[in-house]
Design an enzyme around this catalytic site. Structure first.
Site, PDB file in Angstrom:
ATOM      1  N   CYS A 193     -10.612  17.966 -41.371  1.00 38.85           N
ATOM      2  CA  CYS A 193     -10.188  16.992 -40.352  1.00 38.85           C
ATOM      3  C   CYS A 193     -11.356  16.811 -39.383  1.00 38.85           C
ATOM      4  O   CYS A 193     -12.513  17.035 -39.762  1.00 38.85           O
ATOM      5  CB  CYS A 193      -8.899  17.432 -39.653  1.00 38.85           C
ATOM      6  SG  CYS A 193      -9.005  18.998 -38.772  1.00 38.85           S
ATOM      7  N   ARG A 209      -5.076  19.644 -37.843  1.00 41.47           N
ATOM      8  CA  ARG A 209      -4.549  19.229 -39.143  1.00 41.47           C
ATOM      9  C   ARG A 209      -5.095  20.030 -40.320  1.00 41.47           C
ATOM     10  O   ARG A 209      -4.318  20.445 -41.201  1.00 41.47           O
ATOM     11  CB  ARG A 209      -4.826  17.733 -39.382  1.00 41.47           C
ATOM     12  CG  ARG A 209      -4.014  16.820 -38.499  1.00 41.47           C
ATOM     13  CD  ARG A 209      -4.593  15.435 -38.481  1.00 41.47           C
ATOM     14  NE  ARG A 209      -5.939  15.428 -37.909  1.00 41.47           N
ATOM     15  CZ  ARG A 209      -6.758  14.400 -37.899  1.00 41.47           C
ATOM     16  NH1 ARG A 209      -6.379  13.261 -38.443  1.00 41.47           N
ATOM     17  NH2 ARG A 209      -7.949  14.485 -37.349  1.00 41.47           N
ATOM     18  N   ASP A 223      -3.741  11.957 -35.827  1.00 41.53           N
ATOM     19  CA  ASP A 223      -4.247  13.191 -35.224  1.00 41.53           C
ATOM     20  C   ASP A 223      -3.303  13.667 -34.119  1.00 41.53           C
ATOM     21  O   ASP A 223      -3.177  12.999 -33.081  1.00 41.53           O
ATOM     22  CB  ASP A 223      -5.644  12.922 -34.656  1.00 41.53           C
ATOM     23  CG  ASP A 223      -6.366  14.218 -34.343  1.00 41.53           C
ATOM     24  OD1 ASP A 223      -5.685  15.238 -34.124  1.00 41.53           O
ATOM     25  OD2 ASP A 223      -7.608  14.209 -34.314  1.00 41.53           O
TER      26      ASP A 223
HETATM   27  P1  4NP Z   1      -7.958  17.906 -35.626  1.00 44.61           P
HETATM   28  O1  4NP Z   1      -7.673  17.452 -34.104  1.00 44.61           O
HETATM   29  O2  4NP Z   1      -9.045  16.983 -36.139  1.00 44.61           O
HETATM   30  O3  4NP Z   1      -6.649  17.658 -36.327  1.00 44.61           O
HETATM   31  O4  4NP Z   1      -8.367  19.349 -35.547  1.00 44.61           O
HETATM   32  C1  4NP Z   1      -8.686  17.384 -33.128  1.00 44.61           C
HETATM   33  C2  4NP Z   1      -8.959  18.486 -32.367  1.00 44.61           C
HETATM   34  C3  4NP Z   1      -9.934  18.424 -31.383  1.00 44.61           C
HETATM   35  C4  4NP Z   1     -10.621  17.254 -31.178  1.00 44.61           C
HETATM   36  C5  4NP Z   1     -10.358  16.154 -31.941  1.00 44.61           C
HETATM   37  C6  4NP Z   1      -9.387  16.217 -32.933  1.00 44.61           C
HETATM   38  N1  4NP Z   1     -11.586  17.171 -30.147  1.00 44.61           N
HETATM   39  O5  4NP Z   1     -12.142  16.097 -29.929  1.00 44.61           O
HETATM   40  O6  4NP Z   1     -11.885  18.195 -29.515  1.00 44.61           O
END
Ligand code: 4NP
Length: 152
Positions: free
Chosen positions: A8, A14, A123
């Protein structure tokens, strides 16, 4: 042994949820010995961090076991190491290709393309909706496992 890497953006919501949900499906079906499962993020933003509490809470609620997680960024060498590299959304897939270069061996997929209703997984870091993310990831993991087991 088939090696699968879920990817992800941050590797704190995710893709670790997908890693532990898929491992749990394998354990239930007694297939754990056939697969090696891990996860990574296309961004370095969260590298070294544990899974986000919202993702852990949802896994707890669904009785999905998980261990201490340490987020890491996807590396070019991962392309050689893994048989399947599974993104959560089209944007992830574009970023995966940017990191690994061309997908010459056709290893890169989007998780919900293994279902009857191909789509992106929103997300939950931004939506706050971990229930939708959990259900989408479970649906994708079931479709992926069916695909893998039917191939053999
Ligand atoms: P993930 O969610 O891609 O599902 O792990 C996110 C977690 C953190 C960030 C972006 C998406 N971030 O920008 O820190």
């Amino acid at each position: 042994m088939k090696k699968i890497l879920f990817v992800c953006l941050g590797n704190i919501c995710r893709s670790p949820m997908a890693e532990y949900i898929f491992k749990n499906l394998l354990n239930i079906k007694g297939l754990g010995h056939k697969y090696c499962i891990s996860s990574a993020g296309t961004s370095s933003e969260e590298a070294g961090n544990d899974m986000y509490w919202g993702a852990k809470d949802k896994l707890d609620e669904k009785n999905i076991p998980y261990s201490k997680h340490k987020a890491r960024q996807l590396k070019q060498e991962d392309y050689k190491k893994y048989d399947y590299i599974i993104g959560m959304e089209a944007y992830n897939v574009r970023n995966i290709i940017r990191i690994i270069g061309e997908d010459r061996e056709g290893k890169v997929y989007r998780l919900l393309d293994f279902t009857d209703n191909p789509r992106d997984i929103d997300d939950p870091w931004y939506t706050g909706n971990f229930e939708v993310a959990y259900n989408d990831i479970l649906e994708g993991c079931k479709g992926l496992l069916k695909h893998l087991e039917e191939k053999q």
